[in-house]
Design an enzyme around this catalytic site. Structure first.
Site, PDB file in Angstrom:
ATOM      1  N   ARG A 118      -2.510  -2.072  -3.788  1.00  0.00           N
ATOM      2  CA  ARG A 118      -3.478  -1.325  -3.532  1.00  0.00           C
ATOM      3  C   ARG A 118      -3.307  -0.156  -4.405  1.00  0.00           C
ATOM      4  O   ARG A 118      -2.531   0.557  -4.332  1.00  0.00           O
ATOM      5  CB  ARG A 118      -3.678  -0.532  -2.145  1.00  0.00           C
ATOM      6  CG  ARG A 118      -5.054   0.318  -2.077  1.00  0.00           C
ATOM      7  CD  ARG A 118      -4.933   1.010  -0.763  1.00  0.00           C
ATOM      8  NE  ARG A 118      -5.981   1.927  -0.423  1.00  0.00           N
ATOM      9  CZ  ARG A 118      -5.953   3.049  -0.132  1.00  0.00           C
ATOM     10  NH1 ARG A 118      -4.779   3.783   0.279  1.00  0.00           N
ATOM     11  NH2 ARG A 118      -7.121   4.045  -0.090  1.00  0.00           N
ATOM     12  N   ASN A 140       1.016  -1.364  -0.046  1.00  0.00           N
ATOM     13  CA  ASN A 140      -0.072  -0.188  -0.034  1.00  0.00           C
ATOM     14  C   ASN A 140       1.049   1.168   0.001  1.00  0.00           C
ATOM     15  O   ASN A 140       1.336   1.818   1.138  1.00  0.00           O
ATOM     16  CB  ASN A 140      -1.035  -0.067   1.148  1.00  0.00           C
ATOM     17  CG  ASN A 140      -1.851   1.180   1.377  1.00  0.00           C
ATOM     18  OD1 ASN A 140      -1.920   1.996   0.297  1.00  0.00           O
ATOM     19  ND2 ASN A 140      -2.786   1.067   2.219  1.00  0.00           N
ATOM     20  N   ARG A 178     -11.234  16.467   5.238  1.00  0.00           N
ATOM     21  CA  ARG A 178     -12.112  16.635   3.997  1.00  0.00           C
ATOM     22  C   ARG A 178     -13.602  17.044   4.391  1.00  0.00           C
ATOM     23  O   ARG A 178     -14.379  16.543   5.257  1.00  0.00           O
ATOM     24  CB  ARG A 178     -12.226  15.570   3.044  1.00  0.00           C
ATOM     25  CG  ARG A 178     -10.982  15.142   2.597  1.00  0.00           C
ATOM     26  CD  ARG A 178     -11.299  13.660   1.709  1.00  0.00           C
ATOM     27  NE  ARG A 178      -9.790  13.072   1.807  1.00  0.00           N
ATOM     28  CZ  ARG A 178      -9.702  11.599   1.627  1.00  0.00           C
ATOM     29  NH1 ARG A 178     -10.851  10.999   1.733  1.00  0.00           N
ATOM     30  NH2 ARG A 178      -8.632  11.069   1.726  1.00  0.00           N
ATOM     31  N   HIS A 219     -13.177   2.832  -0.963  1.00  0.00           N
ATOM     32  CA  HIS A 219     -13.121   2.092   0.281  1.00  0.00           C
ATOM     33  C   HIS A 219     -13.997   0.569  -0.275  1.00  0.00           C
ATOM     34  O   HIS A 219     -14.132  -0.217   0.576  1.00  0.00           O
ATOM     35  CB  HIS A 219     -13.965   2.414   1.085  1.00  0.00           C
ATOM     36  CG  HIS A 219     -13.427   3.799   1.841  1.00  0.00           C
ATOM     37  ND1 HIS A 219     -14.143   4.745   2.015  1.00  0.00           N
ATOM     38  CD2 HIS A 219     -12.142   3.962   2.141  1.00  0.00           C
ATOM     39  CE1 HIS A 219     -13.245   5.773   2.733  1.00  0.00           C
ATOM     40  NE2 HIS A 219     -12.048   5.110   2.664  1.00  0.00           N
ATOM     41  N   GLU A 225      -8.385  -5.077   5.115  1.00  0.00           N
ATOM     42  CA  GLU A 225      -8.295  -4.622   3.600  1.00  0.00           C
ATOM     43  C   GLU A 225      -6.888  -5.358   3.129  1.00  0.00           C
ATOM     44  O   GLU A 225      -7.032  -5.866   1.810  1.00  0.00           O
ATOM     45  CB  GLU A 225      -8.019  -3.022   3.256  1.00  0.00           C
ATOM     46  CG  GLU A 225      -9.298  -2.488   3.584  1.00  0.00           C
ATOM     47  CD  GLU A 225      -8.994  -1.102   3.560  1.00  0.00           C
ATOM     48  OE1 GLU A 225      -9.291  -0.362   2.187  1.00  0.00           O
ATOM     49  OE2 GLU A 225      -8.707  -0.290   4.366  1.00  0.00           O
TER      50      GLU A 225
END
Length: 373
Positions: A67, A8, A217, A156, A359
């Site tokens: 990823r 990742n 955000r 996601h 993940e």
């Protein structure tokens, strides 16, 4: 072929894990941080990868899973990486300029290091390839949208795929028969409506900026507000920085960490209380929308850092919804645990679950499946 090296790669870090895709057993893992920064862990991503390889010792994976944040409309499944795939990923980086170029750095470094094994890209957007046109289409000029790839892609997805499967197992149901609403709440946050294992709507859009209030955000905002700020003199880079780096919980309170905001609210800080009210309002807004989109739900699932650890967030998201068949067990919700568990009352028609996401394991499984095709 089950030992997978999962990479990742971010802008200034490479997280990695060596694990068994069948059992989920983790052999080793870690992170190289502050890449390219003074006093950082490595001068560049190649050097960082060499450090990781030194840590692996004699271990050699059967496949490497990467990823990748954005696959555009083209990549809707895990994909074996070739030179041509790498070229296409570079081209669609325009859709995710903050993420995909950094993912590509890790891909290039790892392909150079492990030239003799297959590499697989696993996309955050792929799970949402099942979105119907009415959910992914923005109501703008169709030619402009087509030319520039403007549509909802969602993110996601790797987490959603893993959590949906775990939810079905926990409930003893076939995933194809389940209607789920999954909240992936971390520093980045989104929610997804899943019908029979398929994403039918999700809160993030063309980029990870749309939707819920996040750590830094803004989530949903009237685009006209940006025109107003532009006319007031703010440049495009300044607007980008404002909405992605200086908004959300950070913009409203001065900290983007939910734990700090919650502590301040518990101590009576009115600014923190107001920010949490905005945060919860947005969660409930999407929960209501997705209950309608699905025609009801079998379960509501919370995952990721905030979803798994913030009892207050879970409580406030479903508070007062007994009339919709959602009844939280307050004591089960407040209990601290790292295990997947049910936190709704026995008489709740809609189950409420906490499922820690994984993940890395999902990436490993999809990488092995892609190579085995």
């Amino acid at each position: 072929m089950t030992t997978v090296f999962v990479v990742n790669s971010g802008s200034s870090s490479i997280k990695w894990e060596l694990l068994d895709a069948e059992s989920g057993s983790i052999y080793s893992g870690g992170i190289v941080e502050r890449i390219g920064e003074p006093g950082g862990g490595a001068a560049n991503h190649d050097e960082g990868m060499h450090q990781i390889l030194a840590g692996l010792g004699n271990e050699h994976p059967a496949v490497v899973g990467h990823r990748v944040v954005h696959g555009g409309a083209e990549f809707t499944a895990a994909t074996v990486i070739t030179d041509e795939v790498e070229r296409r990923l570079d081209e669609i980086s325009v859709l995710a300029p903050l993420h995909n170029p950094e993912n590509l750095k890790g891909i290039r470094a790892a392909r150079a290091a492990f030239a003799d094994v297959p590499h697989v890209a696993v996309f955050d957007t792929a799970f949402h390839g099942t979105l119907p046109p009415e959910a992914f289409t923005y109501a703008i000029d169709a030619d402009v949208a087509r030319e520039h790839g403007i549509r909802r892609y969602g993110f996601h997805g790797t987490s959603y795929r893993y959590v949906a499967g775990r939810a079905a197992a926990m409930l003893g149901r076939d995933l194809a028969d389940l209607k789920l609403i999954v909240f992936h709440l971390g520093n980045g946050a989104s929610v997804c409506a899943i019908d029979g294992g398929r994403s039918i709507d999700t809160s993030m859009g063309m980029t990870p900026l749309e939707g819920l209030v996040m750590g830094t955000r803004s989530g949903d905002i009237d685009p006209g507000a940006l025109f107003h700020l532009g006319r007031a003199g703010m440049t495009l880079p300044e607007l980008d920085q404002l909405l992605n780096r200086r908004s959300g919980l950070l913009g409203m309170t001065g900290t983007g960490d939910m734990r700090d905001v919650q502590s301040a609210a518990d101590a009576g800080d009115e600014t923190a209380k107001a920010a949490l009210a905005v945060y919860y309002h947005r969660l409930r807004h999407y929960l209501g929308a997705y209950l309608v989109a699905l025609g009801g739900a079998d379960a509501i699932v919370f995952t990721a850092g905030v979803g798994e650890n913030s009892a207050a967030t879970r409580r406030e998201t479903v508070a007062g919804l007994e009339g919709f068949g959602i009844a939280l067990d307050v004591h089960a919700n407040s209990r601290s645990s790292t295990q997947a568990r049910v936190i709704s009352r026995n008489d709740s028609a809609v189950k409420v679950l906490i499922i820690p996401t994984n993940e890395e394991l999902q990436i490993a499984r999809e990488a092995v499946a892609a190579v085995s095709l």
